[in-house]
Design a protein around this motif. Structure first.
Motif, PDB file in Angstrom:
ATOM      1  N   LEU A 186      54.454  37.233  41.728  1.00  0.00           N
ATOM      2  CA  LEU A 186      53.113  37.014  41.178  1.00  0.00           C
ATOM      3  C   LEU A 186      52.102  37.706  42.076  1.00  0.00           C
ATOM      4  N   VAL A 187      51.370  38.649  41.501  1.00  0.00           N
ATOM      5  CA  VAL A 187      50.368  39.416  42.246  1.00  0.00           C
ATOM      6  C   VAL A 187      48.978  39.078  41.710  1.00  0.00           C
ATOM      7  N   PHE A 188      48.089  38.727  42.628  1.00  0.00           N
ATOM      8  CA  PHE A 188      46.688  38.485  42.288  1.00  0.00           C
ATOM      9  C   PHE A 188      45.885  39.700  42.738  1.00  0.00           C
ATOM     10  N   ARG A 189      45.284  40.390  41.779  1.00  0.00           N
ATOM     11  CA  ARG A 189      44.546  41.616  42.102  1.00  0.00           C
ATOM     12  C   ARG A 189      43.223  41.611  41.349  1.00  0.00           C
ATOM     13  N   ALA A 190      42.153  41.892  42.056  1.00  0.00           N
ATOM     14  CA  ALA A 190      40.820  41.924  41.447  1.00  0.00           C
ATOM     15  C   ALA A 190      39.894  42.700  42.365  1.00  0.00           C
ATOM     16  N   CYS A 191      38.661  42.846  41.956  1.00  0.00           N
ATOM     17  CA  CYS A 191      37.652  43.464  42.831  1.00  0.00           C
ATOM     18  C   CYS A 191      37.057  42.377  43.704  1.00  0.00           C
ATOM     19  N   ILE A 192      37.217  42.497  45.005  1.00  0.00           N
ATOM     20  CA  ILE A 192      36.736  41.466  45.917  1.00  0.00           C
ATOM     21  C   ILE A 192      35.222  41.330  45.864  1.00  0.00           C
ATOM     22  N   PHE A 193      34.541  42.392  45.480  1.00  0.00           N
ATOM     23  CA  PHE A 193      33.078  42.363  45.440  1.00  0.00           C
ATOM     24  C   PHE A 193      32.572  41.784  44.120  1.00  0.00           C
ATOM     25  N   CYS A 194      33.085  42.274  43.007  1.00  0.00           N
ATOM     26  CA  CYS A 194      32.614  41.804  41.703  1.00  0.00           C
ATOM     27  C   CYS A 194      33.107  40.403  41.392  1.00  0.00           C
ATOM     28  N   ALA A 195      34.236  40.000  41.985  1.00  0.00           N
ATOM     29  CA  ALA A 195      34.733  38.643  41.769  1.00  0.00           C
ATOM     30  C   ALA A 195      33.790  37.599  42.360  1.00  0.00           C
ATOM     31  N   CYS A 196      32.886  38.025  43.237  1.00  0.00           N
ATOM     32  CA  CYS A 196      31.886  37.099  43.771  1.00  0.00           C
ATOM     33  C   CYS A 196      30.863  36.711  42.715  1.00  0.00           C
ATOM     34  N   SER A 197      30.793  37.485  41.624  1.00  0.00           N
ATOM     35  CA  SER A 197      29.758  37.267  40.619  1.00  0.00           C
ATOM     36  C   SER A 197      30.300  36.840  39.261  1.00  0.00           C
ATOM     37  N   THR A 198      31.596  36.991  39.042  1.00  0.00           N
ATOM     38  CA  THR A 198      32.171  36.627  37.748  1.00  0.00           C
ATOM     39  C   THR A 198      33.672  36.394  37.910  1.00  0.00           C
ATOM     40  N   THR A 199      34.261  35.623  37.010  1.00  0.00           N
ATOM     41  CA  THR A 199      35.710  35.432  37.031  1.00  0.00           C
ATOM     42  C   THR A 199      36.394  36.707  36.568  1.00  0.00           C
ATOM     43  N   VAL A 200      37.413  37.136  37.298  1.00  0.00           N
ATOM     44  CA  VAL A 200      38.149  38.361  36.969  1.00  0.00           C
ATOM     45  C   VAL A 200      39.584  37.980  36.604  1.00  0.00           C
ATOM     46  N   TYR A 201      40.027  38.440  35.438  1.00  0.00           N
ATOM     47  CA  TYR A 201      41.372  38.133  34.935  1.00  0.00           C
ATOM     48  C   TYR A 201      42.276  39.354  35.020  1.00  0.00           C
ATOM     49  N   SER A 202      43.567  39.085  35.208  1.00  0.00           N
ATOM     50  CA  SER A 202      44.601  40.118  35.147  1.00  0.00           C
ATOM     51  C   SER A 202      45.713  39.631  34.233  1.00  0.00           C
ATOM     52  N   GLU A 203      46.375  40.578  33.589  1.00  0.00           N
ATOM     53  CA  GLU A 203      47.603  40.270  32.875  1.00  0.00           C
ATOM     54  C   GLU A 203      48.748  40.498  33.858  1.00  0.00           C
ATOM     55  N   VAL A 204      49.605  39.490  34.023  1.00  0.00           N
ATOM     56  CA  VAL A 204      50.644  39.537  35.053  1.00  0.00           C
ATOM     57  C   VAL A 204      52.023  39.311  34.437  1.00  0.00           C
ATOM     58  N   THR A 205      53.025  39.841  35.142  1.00  0.00           N
ATOM     59  CA  THR A 205      54.416  39.652  34.714  1.00  0.00           C
ATOM     60  C   THR A 205      55.243  39.197  35.902  1.00  0.00           C
ATOM     61  N   PRO A 206      56.404  38.551  35.652  1.00  0.00           N
ATOM     62  CA  PRO A 206      57.271  38.105  36.754  1.00  0.00           C
ATOM     63  C   PRO A 206      57.869  39.244  37.561  1.00  0.00           C
ATOM     64  N   ALA A 207      57.704  40.475  37.102  1.00  0.00           N
ATOM     65  CA  ALA A 207      58.180  41.625  37.871  1.00  0.00           C
ATOM     66  C   ALA A 207      57.153  42.079  38.900  1.00  0.00           C
ATOM     67  N   GLY A 208      55.969  41.466  38.907  1.00  0.00           N
ATOM     68  CA  GLY A 208      54.941  41.812  39.885  1.00  0.00           C
ATOM     69  C   GLY A 208      53.845  42.706  39.366  1.00  0.00           C
ATOM     70  N   ALA A 209      53.830  43.003  38.065  1.00  0.00           N
ATOM     71  CA  ALA A 209      52.742  43.803  37.503  1.00  0.00           C
ATOM     72  C   ALA A 209      51.482  42.950  37.432  1.00  0.00           C
ATOM     73  N   ALA A 210      50.337  43.567  37.713  1.00  0.00           N
ATOM     74  CA  ALA A 210      49.038  42.896  37.614  1.00  0.00           C
ATOM     75  C   ALA A 210      48.043  43.922  37.089  1.00  0.00           C
ATOM     76  N   THR A 211      47.695  43.792  35.807  1.00  0.00           N
ATOM     77  CA  THR A 211      46.868  44.782  35.127  1.00  0.00           C
ATOM     78  C   THR A 211      45.510  44.194  34.782  1.00  0.00           C
ATOM     79  N   TRP A 212      44.480  44.935  35.137  1.00  0.00           N
ATOM     80  CA  TRP A 212      43.106  44.526  34.811  1.00  0.00           C
ATOM     81  C   TRP A 212      43.017  44.210  33.318  1.00  0.00           C
TER      82      TRP A 212
END
Length: 317
Positions: A186-212
């Motif tokens: 499970l990979v959590f990936r987002a913009c550290i700067f913009c996440a301060c202002s809004t919730t950021v979602y990713s589509e994730v898979t058990p293989a470790g993919a994390a897509t904006w």
């Protein structure tokens, strides 16, 4: 000592309240014998003091709500019940959702919505669902340079930040995330700067993919001097188990935590899954002061295994 602290809190001593809150986070069972005294003295804040409250005290709180004589206390009383997590509290919140108690017209949400403040909710099938885990581990930061090919934030142009890269094959991770139903990497990936202002979602898979996620909604305004900027090159690794699932701290260095319950800086903010609109499961917290000596606030990580979404939101004082 605890009785003295409670009496000081009843007289609005903020230092005593902070000390009691620390006990409620690290050793909540120590407060159980004193919940009756707290209630007698109208010490209803912070409601986290009532974690693990027993039948007698929870029953008294329910009776006070039902008798309707203190409608001005209703918000605090509902929070106390939510944090107690007691079956009697659950039954009462369900009942009041259909038959609102005196003072409900002053509330912003229905009684059952308070449950999430205590880390649980009611699933669509009517069953109780825990949003948080009963096991927590300290997260220790280590250097991990950004992997080549990571995408950039479509809003500010900064390279996306990998906040955590974990795998339930590791026993500690599996234990911490057991309540989520997630299995695999499970990979959590987002913009550290913009996440301060809004919730950021990713589509994730058990293989470790994390897509904006294409449906992410940009902030109304970007932080001052926003991007492109390089995110931290630190990645959390699993450290020792915490004595209590409530012991992570959003305020102090070393507070980053995998699993357990979040230390909210403001009101609880469990985010909704964009796929099904149900509340997502809480997975962990990365504290600003663990990323930078002068960092502040905390990033909260969430996952919803059935829909394959991860999310990150942020709070600061």
């Amino acid at each position: 000592m605890i009785e003295e602290l409670i009496r000081r809190v009843a007289e609005d001593d903020e230092d005593a309240a902070e000390e009691l809150t620390g006990i409620a986070g690290g050793e909540p069972q120590r407060l159980t014998p004193y919940h009756g005294l707290m209630f007698d003295l109208d010490v209803l804040w912070p409601p986290t003091l009532y974690r693990g409250a027993g039948d007698d005290v929870v029953g008294r709180v329910v009776e006070r709500v039902d008798d309707g004589r203190t409608p001005d206390q209703l918000n605090h009383l509902l929070l106390v019940l939510a944090h107690s997590g007691h079956p009697l509290a659950e039954d009462a919140l369900r009942r009041w959702e259909e038959q609102p108690p005196q003072g409900s017209d002053k509330l912003h949400v229905g009684a059952l919505r308070y449950a999430s403040q205590g880390g649980w909710t009611v699933a669509p099938d009517g069953s109780r669902r825990e949003l948080c885990g009963g096991t927590a581990y300290q997260w220790l930061m280590r250097e991990a340079p950004r992997a080549a090919g990571n995408p950039d934030c479509p809003w500010c142009g900064s390279p996306l930040w990998t906040a955590a890269d974990i795998d339930t094959a590791e026993p500690a991770v599996g234990a911490a995330l057991a309540h989520t139903g997630w299995s695999g990497r499970l990979v959590f990936r987002a913009c550290i700067f913009c996440a301060c202002s809004t919730t950021v979602y990713s589509e994730v898979t058990p293989a470790g993919a994390a897509t904006w996620w294409a449906g992410n909604t940009g902030p109304d305004h970007l932080p001052a001097g926003a991007g492109p900027e390089e995110p931290p090159t630190l990645l959390p690794g699993t450290g020792p188990e915490r004595p209590s699932p409530y012991q992570g701290s959003a305020w102090s260095q070393g507070g980053s935590t995998l699993g357990g319950h979040p230390d909210w800086i403001q009101d609880a903010e469990h985010v909704e899954c964009p796929g099904c609109r149900q509340l997502m499961d809480y997975a962990g917290m990365v504290v600003g002061s663990d990323l930078d000596e002068y960092g502040e606030g905390a990033y909260y990580l969430h996952v919803h295994a059935p829909c394959g979404f991860a999310a990150m939101n942020y709070q600061q004082s």
